[in-house]
Design an enzyme around this catalytic site. Sequence first.
Site, mmCIF file in Angstrom:
data_model
loop_
_atom_site.group_PDB
_atom_site.id
_atom_site.type_symbol
_atom_site.label_atom_id
_atom_site.label_comp_id
_atom_site.label_asym_id
_atom_site.label_seq_id
_atom_site.Cartn_x
_atom_site.Cartn_y
_atom_site.Cartn_z
ATOM 1 N N ASN A 91 -10.110 -0.033 -0.030
ATOM 2 C CA ASN A 91 -8.649 0.018 0.021
ATOM 3 C C ASN A 91 -8.085 -0.491 -1.309
ATOM 4 O O ASN A 91 -8.183 -1.677 -1.612
ATOM 5 C CB ASN A 91 -8.171 -0.853 1.198
ATOM 6 C CG ASN A 91 -6.666 -0.864 1.353
ATOM 7 O OD1 ASN A 91 -5.929 -0.451 0.460
ATOM 8 N ND2 ASN A 91 -6.199 -1.348 2.488
ATOM 9 N N HIS B 205 -3.248 7.213 2.677
ATOM 10 C CA HIS B 205 -3.700 5.919 2.147
ATOM 11 C C HIS B 205 -5.082 5.616 2.725
ATOM 12 O O HIS B 205 -5.309 5.757 3.923
ATOM 13 C CB HIS B 205 -2.696 4.841 2.556
ATOM 14 C CG HIS B 205 -3.192 3.458 2.309
ATOM 15 N ND1 HIS B 205 -3.707 3.060 1.093
ATOM 16 C CD2 HIS B 205 -3.267 2.367 3.123
ATOM 17 C CE1 HIS B 205 -4.063 1.791 1.159
ATOM 18 N NE2 HIS B 205 -3.815 1.356 2.380
ATOM 19 N N CYS C 35 0.811 -1.234 0.000
ATOM 20 C CA CYS C 35 0.000 0.000 0.000
ATOM 21 C C CYS C 35 0.842 1.282 0.000
ATOM 22 O O CYS C 35 0.321 2.362 -0.278
ATOM 23 C CB CYS C 35 -0.941 0.017 1.194
ATOM 24 S SG CYS C 35 -2.032 -1.397 1.249
HETATM 25 O O1 UT7 Z 1 -3.869 -1.198 3.643
HETATM 26 C C1 UT7 Z 1 -2.964 -1.624 4.603
HETATM 27 C C2 UT7 Z 1 -3.418 -1.982 5.797
HETATM 28 N N1 UT7 Z 1 -4.746 -2.476 6.074
HETATM 29 C C3 UT7 Z 1 -5.397 -1.862 7.040
HETATM 30 O O2 UT7 Z 1 -4.995 -0.806 7.441
HETATM 31 C C4 UT7 Z 1 -6.570 -2.560 7.693
HETATM 32 C C5 UT7 Z 1 -6.456 -2.436 9.189
HETATM 33 N N2 UT7 Z 1 -7.493 -3.107 9.980
HETATM 34 C C6 UT7 Z 1 -8.778 -2.707 9.957
HETATM 35 O O3 UT7 Z 1 -9.159 -1.817 9.217
HETATM 36 C C7 UT7 Z 1 -9.727 -3.356 10.937
HETATM 37 O O4 UT7 Z 1 -9.001 -4.114 11.869
HETATM 38 C C8 UT7 Z 1 -10.793 -4.281 10.253
HETATM 39 C C9 UT7 Z 1 -11.788 -3.436 9.490
HETATM 40 C C10 UT7 Z 1 -10.113 -5.269 9.339
HETATM 41 C C11 UT7 Z 1 -11.568 -5.054 11.319
HETATM 42 O O5 UT7 Z 1 -12.175 -4.145 12.231
HETATM 43 P P1 UT7 Z 1 -12.039 -4.395 13.803
HETATM 44 O O6 UT7 Z 1 -12.818 -3.331 14.451
HETATM 45 O O7 UT7 Z 1 -10.576 -4.501 14.112
HETATM 46 O O8 UT7 Z 1 -12.785 -5.761 13.971
HETATM 47 P P2 UT7 Z 1 -12.250 -7.123 14.626
HETATM 48 O O9 UT7 Z 1 -11.288 -7.788 13.712
HETATM 49 O O10 UT7 Z 1 -11.839 -6.864 16.036
HETATM 50 O O11 UT7 Z 1 -13.575 -7.970 14.659
HETATM 51 C C12 UT7 Z 1 -14.671 -7.621 15.521
HETATM 52 C C13 UT7 Z 1 -15.789 -8.616 15.298
HETATM 53 C C14 UT7 Z 1 -15.333 -10.079 15.321
HETATM 54 O O12 UT7 Z 1 -16.377 -10.831 15.895
HETATM 55 P P3 UT7 Z 1 -16.265 -11.333 17.429
HETATM 56 O O13 UT7 Z 1 -15.023 -12.152 17.485
HETATM 57 O O14 UT7 Z 1 -16.183 -10.079 18.238
HETATM 58 O O15 UT7 Z 1 -17.529 -12.083 17.612
HETATM 59 C C15 UT7 Z 1 -15.242 -10.432 13.860
HETATM 60 O O16 UT7 Z 1 -15.444 -11.814 13.622
HETATM 61 O O17 UT7 Z 1 -16.352 -8.398 14.008
HETATM 62 C C16 UT7 Z 1 -16.384 -9.636 13.282
HETATM 63 N N3 UT7 Z 1 -16.212 -9.349 11.862
HETATM 64 C C17 UT7 Z 1 -17.253 -9.059 11.060
HETATM 65 N N4 UT7 Z 1 -18.569 -8.982 11.276
HETATM 66 C C18 UT7 Z 1 -19.349 -8.650 10.237
HETATM 67 C C19 UT7 Z 1 -15.067 -9.294 11.153
HETATM 68 N N5 UT7 Z 1 -15.339 -8.977 9.876
HETATM 69 C C20 UT7 Z 1 -16.684 -8.828 9.797
HETATM 70 C C21 UT7 Z 1 -17.549 -8.502 8.744
HETATM 71 N N6 UT7 Z 1 -18.876 -8.416 9.013
HETATM 72 N N7 UT7 Z 1 -17.118 -8.247 7.503
#
Ligand code: UT7
Length: 328
Positions: free
Chosen positions: A282, A252, A112
């Site tokens: 992204n 980004h 990225c």
């Molecule tokens: O481009 C280079 C770098 N990339 C980035 O910068 C991405 C960086 N990371 C992020 O943007 C975020 O971490 C994400 C958007 C990927 C995830 O958001 P989060 O707030 O960190 O969510 P999480 O991974 O802590 O997941 C929270 C909950 C989980 O459920 P439980 O374990 O709490 O029951 C996930 O399973 O949300 C669940 N979850 C979803 N639910 C509905 C994860 N993906 C989804 C989804 N829809 N698509």
Amino acid sequence: MPIHITGTGSYTPERVLTNADLEAMVDTSDEWIRTRTGIHQRHIKAEDQATSDLALEAAQAALDAAGVSAEELDVLLVATCTPDSPMPGSATIVQDKLGAKNAFAMDLNAACSGFLYALECARGLLESGRHRKALVIGAESMSSIVNWEDRTTCILFGDGAGAAVVEYRETPGGLGLASLGANGALKELLNIPAGGSREPLSEEALQDHRNCIKMSGQEVFKHAVSHMTRTAKQLLAEADWQADELALVIPHQANQRILEAIRSRVGVEKDKVFVNVDRTGNTSAASVGIALDEAVRSGRLQPGDKVMLLAFGAGFTWGGFLLEWSKA
Ligand code: UT7
């Protein structure tokens, strides 16, 4: 030695994949995607399009904007982690289709952060005095490396390309301080395990989707915020610029919450951060180039404006750029 961006261009494919479309594909919701990422939709390439096709569209638009012909280019760089194929570089395909017969052409992979890495390489080549005009392109077909059954990643990414013509001009302003960094020790947090020389493609790898993006989202989130914030503060201190002097920050576009976290830590006003992640998702190396072009074309940049570019990606890699906008 003043090096300027003299024209920008971008391209996003026609097909739009909305959050509602994704609801029908994986266990997710429009509400979750919007609140956790700020993304409403992303563009997905047509089946007969490859990364070089997206790059070509952005490249032509940038050349038109700069009033530079393809034959005038000495340097053509394509930042991508999704080349058309492992060999040859997608840059050579763009070079051929564009008719940039006097340019050397190569790909560069910094995930990225690729657009900023390529911009800094182009600047160095121009400063050497041996090259006059460079075309920097960030282009990605993220849809080709996403596991469309993995809701934690497939909702995030989109396809597209952004480009900038970079030239030496005897006018004030242009590209200023840059800071690039990398930490390969953290590569496991965001990678594609299979499909290269360490783990060639196999049926097993395909079955486990090891040819697709794997990401520890929360860890990547924290590193993205801390590295881009630190880079921004370091550049401002080195240049002796105050945060409120910035006319626009173009980061980004990975997640609206990341943009907001950086904005508040660096002390930039809300309307001074360019955001299009809601429409593009992204797009990896294409992201900063697309955002820069949209900012230019929507009149958000005026001559003399102080601008900061920021990026973070797999590797990890990161970078920042200060520039004074000029319509040289
Ligand atoms: O481009 C280079 C770098 N990339 C980035 O910068 C991405 C960086 N990371 C992020 O943007 C975020 O971490 C994400 C958007 C990927 C995830 O958001 P989060 O707030 O960190 O969510 P999480 O991974 O802590 O997941 C929270 C909950 C989980 O459920 P439980 O374990 O709490 O029951 C996930 O399973 O949300 C669940 N979850 C979803 N639910 C509905 C994860 N993906 C989804 C989804 N829809 N698509």
